[in-house]
Design an enzyme around this catalytic site. Sequence first.
Site, PDB file in Angstrom:
ATOM      1  N   SER A 124      11.029 -12.154   2.079  1.00  0.00           N
ATOM      2  CA  SER A 124      11.301 -10.956   2.292  1.00  0.00           C
ATOM      3  C   SER A 124      12.795 -10.264   1.550  1.00  0.00           C
ATOM      4  O   SER A 124      13.433 -11.532   1.229  1.00  0.00           O
ATOM      5  CB  SER A 124      12.772 -10.772   3.629  1.00  0.00           C
ATOM      6  N   TYR A 149      15.754 -13.091  12.197  1.00  0.00           N
ATOM      7  CA  TYR A 149      14.532 -12.906  11.742  1.00  0.00           C
ATOM      8  C   TYR A 149      15.222 -13.147  10.339  1.00  0.00           C
ATOM      9  O   TYR A 149      14.001 -14.701   9.478  1.00  0.00           O
ATOM     10  CB  TYR A 149      14.142 -11.443  11.618  1.00  0.00           C
ATOM     11  N   LYS A 153      13.780 -16.371   7.454  1.00  0.00           N
ATOM     12  CA  LYS A 153      13.098 -16.125   6.148  1.00  0.00           C
ATOM     13  C   LYS A 153      13.732 -17.339   4.790  1.00  0.00           C
ATOM     14  O   LYS A 153      13.014 -18.105   4.277  1.00  0.00           O
ATOM     15  CB  LYS A 153      13.248 -14.965   5.664  1.00  0.00           C
TER      16      LYS A 153
HETATM   17  P1  NAD Z   1       2.516  -8.006  11.324  1.00  0.00           P
HETATM   18  O1  NAD Z   1       2.516  -8.683  12.367  1.00  0.00           O
HETATM   19  O2  NAD Z   1       1.322  -6.827  10.610  1.00  0.00           O
HETATM   20  O3  NAD Z   1       0.960  -9.821  11.117  1.00  0.00           O
HETATM   21  C1  NAD Z   1       1.570 -10.830  11.302  1.00  0.00           C
HETATM   22  C2  NAD Z   1       0.578 -11.576  11.665  1.00  0.00           C
HETATM   23  O4  NAD Z   1       0.439 -12.768  12.050  1.00  0.00           O
HETATM   24  C3  NAD Z   1      -0.312 -10.628  13.284  1.00  0.00           C
HETATM   25  O5  NAD Z   1      -1.468 -10.566  13.217  1.00  0.00           O
HETATM   26  C4  NAD Z   1       0.065 -11.627  14.651  1.00  0.00           C
HETATM   27  O6  NAD Z   1      -0.958 -11.834  15.426  1.00  0.00           O
HETATM   28  C5  NAD Z   1       0.376 -12.996  13.677  1.00  0.00           C
HETATM   29  N1  NAD Z   1       0.972 -13.667  13.892  1.00  0.00           N
HETATM   30  C6  NAD Z   1       1.997 -13.963  14.550  1.00  0.00           C
HETATM   31  N2  NAD Z   1       2.454 -15.023  14.964  1.00  0.00           N
HETATM   32  C7  NAD Z   1       1.819 -16.002  14.964  1.00  0.00           C
HETATM   33  C8  NAD Z   1       1.022 -17.518  15.233  1.00  0.00           C
HETATM   34  N3  NAD Z   1       2.352 -18.254  15.856  1.00  0.00           N
HETATM   35  N4  NAD Z   1       0.282 -17.752  14.800  1.00  0.00           N
HETATM   36  C9  NAD Z   1      -1.151 -17.320  15.113  1.00  0.00           C
HETATM   37  N5  NAD Z   1      -0.476 -16.025  14.458  1.00  0.00           N
HETATM   38  C10 NAD Z   1       0.944 -15.738  14.280  1.00  0.00           C
HETATM   39  O7  NAD Z   1       3.353  -8.309   9.638  1.00  0.00           O
HETATM   40  P2  NAD Z   1       2.809  -8.277   8.618  1.00  0.00           P
HETATM   41  O8  NAD Z   1       3.752  -7.041   8.286  1.00  0.00           O
HETATM   42  O9  NAD Z   1       1.652  -8.121   7.779  1.00  0.00           O
HETATM   43  O10 NAD Z   1       4.246  -9.506   8.001  1.00  0.00           O
HETATM   44  C11 NAD Z   1       3.251 -10.380   7.958  1.00  0.00           C
HETATM   45  C12 NAD Z   1       4.499 -11.410   7.030  1.00  0.00           C
HETATM   46  O11 NAD Z   1       5.445 -10.886   6.224  1.00  0.00           O
HETATM   47  C13 NAD Z   1       5.610 -12.464   7.889  1.00  0.00           C
HETATM   48  O12 NAD Z   1       6.301 -12.893   7.822  1.00  0.00           O
HETATM   49  C14 NAD Z   1       6.931 -10.950   7.707  1.00  0.00           C
HETATM   50  O13 NAD Z   1       8.084 -11.388   7.775  1.00  0.00           O
HETATM   51  C15 NAD Z   1       6.892 -10.872   6.074  1.00  0.00           C
HETATM   52  N6  NAD Z   1       7.260  -9.614   5.600  1.00  0.00           N
HETATM   53  C16 NAD Z   1       7.368  -8.197   6.112  1.00  0.00           C
HETATM   54  C17 NAD Z   1       7.925  -7.218   5.883  1.00  0.00           C
HETATM   55  C18 NAD Z   1       7.397  -5.530   6.097  1.00  0.00           C
HETATM   56  O14 NAD Z   1       7.975  -4.288   6.045  1.00  0.00           O
HETATM   57  N7  NAD Z   1       5.715  -5.468   7.343  1.00  0.00           N
HETATM   58  C19 NAD Z   1       8.554  -7.635   5.083  1.00  0.00           C
HETATM   59  C20 NAD Z   1       8.704  -8.278   3.958  1.00  0.00           C
HETATM   60  C21 NAD Z   1       8.338  -9.742   4.786  1.00  0.00           C
END
Ligand code: NAD
Length: 341
Positions: A124, A149, A153
Amino acid sequence: MNILVTGGLGYIGSHTCVELLEHGYNVIVIDNLSNSKIEVKDYIKTITGKDINFVEGDVCNKQTVEHVFATYPVDAVIHFAAYKAVGESVHKPIAYYQNNLMSTLTLCEVMSKHNCKKFVFSSSATVYGDPKQVPIDETCEVGATTNPYGTSKVMNEQILQDVYISDPTWDVVLLRYFNPIGAHHSGLIGESPVGIPNNIMPYIAMVANKELPELHVFGNDYDTPDGTGVRDYIHVVDLAKGHVKALDYMTRQKVGVDAINLGTGNGYSVLELVQAFEKDNHIAVPYVIDPRREGDIAVCYAATDKAKDVLNWVAKKDIHDMVKDSWKFKMGLQGVVHEEN
Ligand code: NAD
Ligand code: UDP
């Protein structure tokens, strides 16, 4: 090629599964449904006409991950599974470090055992903290994070770097996302957080839908043209396509460890985003100005040259696509499923 997608039913993961399936990859998803719904699996099938192999389970659980690797010949892993709410991480640091670090450590251990050493990590822009300059390029300092958080990362990036140092046969792409918004143009998959959203776009959509009375704009006294915070919003489908390009990159050549920004290079203020949403969707988004949110920075947008040079990837969708697709998903409009890539 068989790709294990952790967290593949979540917001970014589900869009990436669609892109992978449409590019001919076999997809195995492991998700514990802690922040997603099982129906997403069917929506992915409706969009692509193809099935994913789904395992409901926790990536921190070694037996579960072992079972996946024993069942499927995994060639590469895209690791989305994590907790992601910045504010919550301040109150629940143990849960955040446990989930966001143990998942990666468990994967690396099992991958190593099965000689699968291609890893794409969801990082991120938050790893840059409050940047000294914009646009932010990949050489900017990393580490001055303001919440668990973000720190998780940075730690993940370090872990993967160290894994590579210990065994240079690994290839790791650290994708540093800027601000993903929008949804698949079908309106079938998108971002639907549980409860009151932390991020701006789902909040705007709930206000427009009259589920919340008004948007709270966090500060209008930043050093920006209209005083509100400026971010690099990127359409989630563009972001998903970036993952396919990262796999291409690792297939084409030896990568080592490489960090790459995924953003558009354009900054929009909170008020510009609200205005675009109102104009393109013909709907009002009432707002009030609140004090600044703790930990927020004024301006954040990406330098995109490296993604273009190394991945041959540029974001194609603009702010209008983003706000229209976000609203379409919110409204549950289910339009044409196929569009040209
Ligand atoms: P999200 O919460 O929609 O998706 C994450 C998924 O992982 C969910 O379906 C959840 O059920 C699953 N999950 C969480 N912990 C788990 C575990 N221990 N075992 C199995 N499944 C698990 O989030 P997102 O927005 O799709 O983000 C995905 C990735 O991208 C994350 O790592 C997040 O930190 C990163 N990210 C997101 C953003 C954003 O703004 N959405 C920005 C930068 C980075
Ligand atoms: N923001 C806002 N009101 C909200 C949520 C966010 O004004 O309810 C602003 C926030 O201050 C920042 C921008 O919108 O300038 C993007 O915030 P978000 O939480 O979506 O992403 P971040 O950049 O913090 O990861």
